[in-house]
Write an enzyme that holds these catalytic residues in place. Sequence first.
Site, short mmCIF file in Angstrom:
data_model
loop_
_atom_site.label_atom_id
_atom_site.label_comp_id
_atom_site.label_asym_id
_atom_site.label_seq_id
_atom_site.Cartn_x
_atom_site.Cartn_y
_atom_site.Cartn_z
N LYS A 179 29.07 47.51 74.12
CA LYS A 179 30.36 47.03 74.60
C LYS A 179 31.39 48.13 74.36
CE LYS A 179 33.92 45.27 73.88
NZ LYS A 179 35.29 45.75 74.27
N GLU A 254 31.96 50.07 60.47
CA GLU A 254 32.76 51.24 60.14
C GLU A 254 34.20 50.90 60.50
OE1 GLU A 254 33.92 55.59 61.71
OE2 GLU A 254 31.82 55.03 62.03
N CYS A 288 39.64 57.34 62.10
CA CYS A 288 39.54 56.47 60.94
C CYS A 288 39.58 57.25 59.63
CB CYS A 288 38.28 55.62 61.01
SG CYS A 288 36.77 56.59 61.23
N GLU A 389 46.97 51.15 57.88
CA GLU A 389 46.48 52.20 58.77
C GLU A 389 47.36 52.28 60.01
OE1 GLU A 389 42.16 53.75 60.25
OE2 GLU A 389 42.60 51.65 60.62
#
Length: 494
Positions: A179, A254, A288, A389
């Site tokens: 996806k 992750e 990330c 973040e």
Amino acid sequence: MSEVFDAVPNEIFLGGIWKRGTGATTSVIDPSDGTVLQTVDNAVTHDVDEAVLRGTAAMSDPQWRNMLPHNRARYLHRIADAVETNSKRLAVLQSFNTGKSLTETRGLVASAAGTFRYFAAVLETADQDLTTPRGNYLTMSIHEPIGVIGAIAPWNSPVASDAQKIAPALAAGNAVILKPAEWTPLVSLALARLIDESGLPAGLLSVLPGRGSVIGDAIVRHPGVGKVTFTGGTTTGRTLAHIAAEKLMPISLELGGKSPTIVLDDADVDLAVNGVAYGIFSSTGQSCVAGSRLFVDESIHDDFVEKLVAKTRSLRVGPGRASETQVAPMVHHRQRDSVAQYVDLARQEGGTVLCGGCVPQDPALADGAYYLPTIISGLSNDAKACQEEIFGPVLVVLPFRDQEDLVAQANDSVYGLASGIWTGDYKRAWALARLLQAGTVWINTYKQFSISTPFGGVKQSGLGVEKGRAGISAYSRQKSIYWGLDEQPNPWAD
């Protein structure tokens, strides 16, 4: 430009068949100017059902199920060949779709090809385990495929992330339903076409574009999906983990990061300035592992920050396809606006913007999703800009007094994905690296990756480890087999 997009399907890839998706379409934009690149059909939930059926049948076919590992490796080599042959087109396509610089997208495409080659090589050298017996019997431990793998990829580096999920899953003998991210489906569809043309047995791969809340959710919840691997935000990852727990299904996550970069008082200043700038501003901060919190020894803090600000102001901002560009546009205007809101919040929290902090004033960049590389000082480590973040080109600078103070601040985060240390003393580096709560520590470098080196996070940065020789094991089930050697192995039955 036409030759780049002519080979990109706007259909879904359903277990070896290209077909028009019946879900709502997505207009994929070029973030450098906001123009529409292509309209892509999206899948619907019953496409997930069909992909699972086709995947289950394909991986259960004796021709694939009983294929010797070195023969399965040939398929991965063919895919790698196809990626390398089409590397220029894939790199340009990804630059159009994600906004990334061509320098970076070339590296990502090369990484994808290398990932397929690496896991092909692992298959060539993979051994089953003959375990140490504790009686008069022979014991073995073998690895078998899980079944259908749901792979949910991020928008910041689709081709490399796709490969890191597809290659080990296929190597282990599974089928895969990929996806892609809603904003960046083009490279995933182009990769699917190359994989299809490489001769992979039909059914082993499906690529289903669509909204994560619809198609991603359907993949994770489907009873026929045996494992999910997800790269993305921590909030979504936590939701998927709950679903996996209800299914008693393995999941690899992750997730986010708020990685600390540390400059000790004996660091090579010029090397560290360049490394810190690269660690946060490459990929326009959309990584990330971006080094978004900078801790500098207070004895060198002011001079170091002054040089870093000067370096940051010199970075060239522009379209990713321009050869001189160092900081490209963000992937989407909505992501750019989210970053701008965080910078405004940092100002409200008492932070001082040392550079950047706004969109470029250049009229040539007015229509793109640009944001200037930004450095903020004057915040405490508990400020939201230091704890959440941002996923953009925003660096928060914090001084530290001693190692105890440094470690306390660096580890004061819900995340633990990566970190960096700049120092001339390898003993200090080793001791500090062992104290940092992070899955990866870079010393006098940053954002260097190898498919042969395991990668994962701690705390809310994820579950499980990808890459490395054990990467195939993550997509396998382990089975133990006992061979009795006694004439009467079970005297109880006598």
